[in-house]
Each structure stands twice: as C-alpha cells, then as structure tokens.
Design a protein around this motif. Structure first.
Motif, PDB file in Angstrom:
ATOM      1  N   HIS A 113      -8.709  -2.092 -15.144  1.00 28.32           N
ATOM      2  CA  HIS A 113      -9.328  -2.436 -13.875  1.00 28.32           C
ATOM      3  C   HIS A 113      -8.878  -3.834 -13.472  1.00 28.32           C
ATOM      4  O   HIS A 113      -8.917  -4.766 -14.279  1.00 28.32           O
ATOM      5  CB  HIS A 113     -10.858  -2.421 -13.965  1.00 28.32           C
ATOM      6  CG  HIS A 113     -11.438  -1.092 -14.327  1.00 28.32           C
ATOM      7  ND1 HIS A 113     -11.717  -0.122 -13.395  1.00 28.32           N
ATOM      8  CD2 HIS A 113     -11.777  -0.580 -15.540  1.00 28.32           C
ATOM      9  CE1 HIS A 113     -12.216   0.936 -14.003  1.00 28.32           C
ATOM     10  NE2 HIS A 113     -12.258   0.687 -15.306  1.00 28.32           N
ATOM     11  N   ARG A 147       0.863  -1.174   0.000  1.00 27.96           N
ATOM     12  CA  ARG A 147       0.000   0.000   0.000  1.00 27.96           C
ATOM     13  C   ARG A 147       0.905   1.232   0.000  1.00 27.96           C
ATOM     14  O   ARG A 147       1.777   1.369   0.855  1.00 27.96           O
ATOM     15  CB  ARG A 147      -0.922   0.010   1.209  1.00 27.96           C
ATOM     16  CG  ARG A 147      -1.953   1.153   1.185  1.00 27.96           C
ATOM     17  CD  ARG A 147      -3.011   0.961   2.237  1.00 27.96           C
ATOM     18  NE  ARG A 147      -3.791  -0.262   1.987  1.00 27.96           N
ATOM     19  CZ  ARG A 147      -4.696  -0.744   2.821  1.00 27.96           C
ATOM     20  NH1 ARG A 147      -4.934  -0.132   3.965  1.00 27.96           N
ATOM     21  NH2 ARG A 147      -5.359  -1.846   2.514  1.00 27.96           N
ATOM     22  N   TRP A 182      -4.956  12.881 -11.114  1.00 30.86           N
ATOM     23  CA  TRP A 182      -5.030  11.595 -10.427  1.00 30.86           C
ATOM     24  C   TRP A 182      -5.289  10.460 -11.424  1.00 30.86           C
ATOM     25  O   TRP A 182      -6.274   9.718 -11.359  1.00 30.86           O
ATOM     26  CB  TRP A 182      -6.070  11.584  -9.319  1.00 30.86           C
ATOM     27  CG  TRP A 182      -5.831  10.458  -8.338  1.00 30.86           C
ATOM     28  CD1 TRP A 182      -6.750   9.546  -7.881  1.00 30.86           C
ATOM     29  CD2 TRP A 182      -4.596  10.107  -7.709  1.00 30.86           C
ATOM     30  NE1 TRP A 182      -6.152   8.664  -7.016  1.00 30.86           N
ATOM     31  CE2 TRP A 182      -4.827   8.985  -6.879  1.00 30.86           C
ATOM     32  CE3 TRP A 182      -3.296  10.622  -7.758  1.00 30.86           C
ATOM     33  CZ2 TRP A 182      -3.835   8.368  -6.124  1.00 30.86           C
ATOM     34  CZ3 TRP A 182      -2.298  10.027  -7.001  1.00 30.86           C
ATOM     35  CH2 TRP A 182      -2.576   8.914  -6.201  1.00 30.86           C
ATOM     36  N   SER A 183      -4.324  10.381 -12.347  1.00 27.68           N
ATOM     37  CA  SER A 183      -4.355   9.338 -13.353  1.00 27.68           C
ATOM     38  C   SER A 183      -2.926   8.914 -13.662  1.00 27.68           C
ATOM     39  O   SER A 183      -1.966   9.640 -13.367  1.00 27.68           O
ATOM     40  CB  SER A 183      -5.046   9.827 -14.635  1.00 27.68           C
ATOM     41  OG  SER A 183      -4.294  10.879 -15.227  1.00 27.68           O
ATOM     42  N   ASN A 219      -3.915   5.680   0.021  1.00 28.80           N
ATOM     43  CA  ASN A 219      -3.843   4.471  -0.791  1.00 28.80           C
ATOM     44  C   ASN A 219      -3.917   4.843  -2.275  1.00 28.80           C
ATOM     45  O   ASN A 219      -4.939   5.351  -2.741  1.00 28.80           O
ATOM     46  CB  ASN A 219      -4.981   3.515  -0.429  1.00 28.80           C
ATOM     47  CG  ASN A 219      -4.808   2.150  -1.072  1.00 28.80           C
ATOM     48  OD1 ASN A 219      -3.928   1.936  -1.900  1.00 28.80           O
ATOM     49  ND2 ASN A 219      -5.658   1.206  -0.681  1.00 28.80           N
ATOM     50  N   SER A 237      -8.590  -6.284  -9.548  1.00 32.02           N
ATOM     51  CA  SER A 237      -8.656  -6.284  -8.082  1.00 32.02           C
ATOM     52  C   SER A 237      -7.298  -6.554  -7.436  1.00 32.02           C
ATOM     53  O   SER A 237      -7.153  -6.368  -6.228  1.00 32.02           O
ATOM     54  CB  SER A 237      -9.659  -7.351  -7.614  1.00 32.02           C
ATOM     55  OG  SER A 237      -9.260  -8.647  -8.063  1.00 32.02           O
ATOM     56  N   ILE A 267      -3.024  11.237   0.405  1.00 34.02           N
ATOM     57  CA  ILE A 267      -3.571  10.077  -0.301  1.00 34.02           C
ATOM     58  C   ILE A 267      -3.023   8.845   0.407  1.00 34.02           C
ATOM     59  O   ILE A 267      -1.845   8.518   0.275  1.00 34.02           O
ATOM     60  CB  ILE A 267      -3.154  10.065  -1.786  1.00 34.02           C
ATOM     61  CG1 ILE A 267      -3.658  11.327  -2.489  1.00 34.02           C
ATOM     62  CG2 ILE A 267      -3.679   8.814  -2.481  1.00 34.02           C
ATOM     63  CD1 ILE A 267      -3.069  11.531  -3.868  1.00 34.02           C
ATOM     64  N   GLU A 322      -4.254   3.062  -4.778  1.00 35.66           N
ATOM     65  CA  GLU A 322      -5.031   2.151  -5.614  1.00 35.66           C
ATOM     66  C   GLU A 322      -6.323   2.772  -6.137  1.00 35.66           C
ATOM     67  O   GLU A 322      -7.038   2.163  -6.936  1.00 35.66           O
ATOM     68  CB  GLU A 322      -5.313   0.860  -4.851  1.00 35.66           C
ATOM     69  CG  GLU A 322      -4.053   0.039  -4.601  1.00 35.66           C
ATOM     70  CD  GLU A 322      -4.284  -1.157  -3.697  1.00 35.66           C
ATOM     71  OE1 GLU A 322      -5.458  -1.535  -3.509  1.00 35.66           O
ATOM     72  OE2 GLU A 322      -3.286  -1.703  -3.185  1.00 35.66           O
ATOM     73  N   THR A 323      -6.608   4.006  -5.709  1.00 40.07           N
ATOM     74  CA  THR A 323      -7.781   4.706  -6.227  1.00 40.07           C
ATOM     75  C   THR A 323      -7.485   5.421  -7.545  1.00 40.07           C
ATOM     76  O   THR A 323      -8.396   5.962  -8.171  1.00 40.07           O
ATOM     77  CB  THR A 323      -8.272   5.745  -5.204  1.00 40.07           C
ATOM     78  OG1 THR A 323      -7.239   6.716  -4.976  1.00 40.07           O
ATOM     79  CG2 THR A 323      -8.635   5.084  -3.889  1.00 40.07           C
ATOM     80  N   GLN A 383      -6.744   6.327 -11.441  1.00 40.45           N
ATOM     81  CA  GLN A 383      -7.199   5.815 -12.734  1.00 40.45           C
ATOM     82  C   GLN A 383      -5.970   5.420 -13.553  1.00 40.45           C
ATOM     83  O   GLN A 383      -5.120   6.265 -13.839  1.00 40.45           O
ATOM     84  CB  GLN A 383      -7.998   6.877 -13.493  1.00 40.45           C
ATOM     85  CG  GLN A 383      -9.269   7.312 -12.791  1.00 40.45           C
ATOM     86  CD  GLN A 383     -10.027   8.344 -13.605  1.00 40.45           C
ATOM     87  OE1 GLN A 383     -10.086   8.273 -14.834  1.00 40.45           O
ATOM     88  NE2 GLN A 383     -10.617   9.314 -12.916  1.00 40.45           N
TER      89      GLN A 383
END
Length: 353
Positions: A206, A178, A244-245, A192, A208, A190, A194-195, A197
């Motif tokens: 995408h 993490r 945030w990408s 994490n 998991s 921030i 993992e949010t 894009q």
C-alpha cells in the motif's frame, strides 16, 4: 414599330440565312461539347493525381493490409510501410487520406487500433479512440491528462493507455500517470489501474504515491505486465485482469513490451541518476531473468514494439522540433540500430489477413 406584315416577322426560319445560322449553332454547340468533355477528362485525371499519393500508393489504410509496419507521421497522420522486404527500404508506403483527428500516440494489434488524441484545455485531456480494422472509430473514452503510451493485445481484444496527469517526462521526479484498460469484447473499462491489489515481495503493498504505466498484454488477454513506480523505485509487475491483482517481478524496469512468443520483455533500464541520457534498452529473459543490453546505445524514452521475435522498433526524437524517426534493432543484442522510417513514431507491427 413594325407591323404584322413586316418581312422581318414573315420570313421563314428555314430560309437561306436562317438555315446557315442553325448550322452554325449546331457546329458551335458540338464544339463546345467536345471542349467541355475534354476539360472534364483532364480535370478528372489531374484530380486523381492530386488525391493519390506519389508512386501509386494506396490512400486508404486497413489493418488487413499486412504484414506491415504501422505508425504515425510527424503530422499526426496514420501510415504504414509494407513488410517484407526490409522495413522502410523499398516497401510501399501508404498513408490515410484523411484522419478524423490527429493521433499523438498510436498502436494496433489484430483487427483493433487505438489513437490517443490530445484535447487542449485547462486541464488538458486525452481522447482514446478505439478503431476497427479499417481505422474507423468504434468507441472513444475521454481521459484527464496528456497522451503518453498505448497498447493493444495481439488478438485485438484488450486495449491499454497511459496519460500524464501532471508533468510530461519520466526524467522528472514530479510526474503522475494514470493507466487504463478496456476489454473491447465485453466493454468492461478500467479507467485507473491504481485500484489493483499489488504484492511486493509476497506481501500486500500500500502506498499513496503508486503510479502505473506501459501496459503490455500476454497472448491469453488476461495476463499483463506494466511498470509500477513508488517511493523512488520502479518495478516490473505481472498482473491478472480476472483476479485484478499484480505482483512485482524485478526492479528498474520501465515501459515493458512482451515478445510475441511471450518469453521476453524489452524495456528501458535506468543507467544513470539524471542528465540527458538516463536509459538504455535491454531485453529480459523471463525464464532465466538474464538481461541483455541492446546495440542501441542512445537513451530511448519509448515503449518499444516487437515487429517479430527478432526485431524491435522504437522512436527517437529528431533534431527539429516535434520530429522523430523509427529505428529498429535486433532483440538479441547483436547488430546495430538502423534508421527505418524517418518522420515517424508509434510503431506497431501488424500481420494482416
């Protein structure tokens, strides 16, 4: 019982015997004063020798004392060696007199440093401590997991970290990380990554099982690079904090470190499927996408640090348990790896001023 007229009560204290006793008292008091003063001076000098490191080195660190190579010792204390001359060879070593807590990972940039300290427990936790120019705590963030990677942007504004949430080695297939980013100027956190894009091959991706680690910042404090792992592959991703990408740049790039001139990425490349030596250090030219293997032929599991545009520093575990040493190697593939600071890890070059 003696009467009031008893000579022992009427004899003047300034008589011959009394005067001699008084003089003796003055002499005794004077001698005692001299003795106590002497002992005090000796104690002070000896105390100074005990608290001052050998060789007259400073006992208090500051990021203003540069150029220098800062690091953590095997005991978890923060220390530095001066640069130039040759790093670790004749340089003056300074060590923090006291550390608020042991650092398991450390990095510094500009007037900011970050110390990742392990907080034992079930589950284990990490305390990310943000330090100022004089290595005094400004803020802390409590995180789940075990300390792993730490970075600060060249300006000192942006701070990033990675912790192992499960597992404790990138050699294992069963680990989870993490990573977080903190803007020390605005306070925006921030926890994490993992949010974010992510785009793979130009398409929104995408999954998991996405993991991020090894963040490194560009000079503008907005662009960054990191490792993304998913479905058995690792990728170098380039990200944008404001948008945030992020998008993938190249496969098989782990623990990237952006050069001071922002033109190259130093990284560890997986060269074998398993075993005790899975990685080899390389440098990627971001313009030509050409990879150069470095003169360090051992497997290095570290996020290397650029001391300047020509030299890389990294930690290699020692033979003794929990011991390591900092080595340096030219960034162009020439020369050879050289031992720079024994008993140390988490290197970061600080310009000072």
């Amino acid at each position: 019982m003696n009467s009031p007229e008893d000579p022992t009560h009427t004899k003047s204290p300034m008589g011959p015997m009394g005067a001699m006793s008084l003089r003796a008292r003055f002499v005794a008091v004077g001698a005692a004063t001299v003795l106590l003063t002497t002992l005090g001076v000796v104690y002070t000098v000896n105390s100074a020798h005990r608290t001052e490191p050998a060789g007259g080195a400073k006992s208090v660190l500051s990021l203003a004392d540069g150029p220098a190579l800062f690091f953590r010792t095997d005991k978890g204390r923060l220390a530095s060696v001066s640069r130039p001359p040759a790093v670790g060879q004749g340089g003056s070593r300074r060590e923090a007199k006291e550390s608020a807590m042991p650092c398991h990972r450390f990095y510094a940039g500009g007037a900011t440093a970050v110390c990742l300290a392990s907080r034992p427990g079930i589950p284990p936790r990490t305390k990310a401590v943000i330090l100022d120019r004089d290595l005094k705590e400004k803020r802390s963030v409590l995180l789940p997991g075990v300390p792993n990677r730490a970075r600060v942007s060249a300006s000192g504004r942006m701070v990033a970290w990675t912790v192992f949430v499960t597992g404790d080695s990138y050699s294992s297939s069963s680990f989870s990380t993490r990573s977080g980013i903190l803007d020390t100027r605005t306070g925006y956190l921030i926890k994490n990554m993992e949010t974010i894009q992510v785009y793979l091959g130009g398409k929104r991706y995408h999954s998991s099982d996405v993991n991020f680690w090894g963040v490194t910042f560009a000079r503008d404090d907005n662009r960054f690079f990191a490792t993304m792992a998913s479905r058995g592959k690792t990728y170098l991703v380039e990200g944008n904090i404001k948008k945030w990408s992020a998008h993938t740049v190249r496969e098989n790039v782990e623990c990237p470190s952006l050069s001071p001139d922002n033109t190259r990425i130093a990284f560890k490349k997986r060269v074998s499927g398993g075993g005790s030596a899975p990685w080899r250090l390389h440098v990627l030219d971001l313009r030509t996408m050409r990879e150069t293997p470095l003169a360090e032929t051992r497997s290095v599991d570290d996020q290397v640090a650029w001391l300047d545009n020509r030299t890389l520093a990294y930690a290699v575990p020692g033979r003794a348990a929990r011991s390591s040493a900092i080595w340096t190697v030219p960034a162009d593939g020439s020369g050879r790896a050289e031992l720079t600071v024994p008993g140390a890890s988490s290197p970061s070059g600080v310009s000072g001023g």
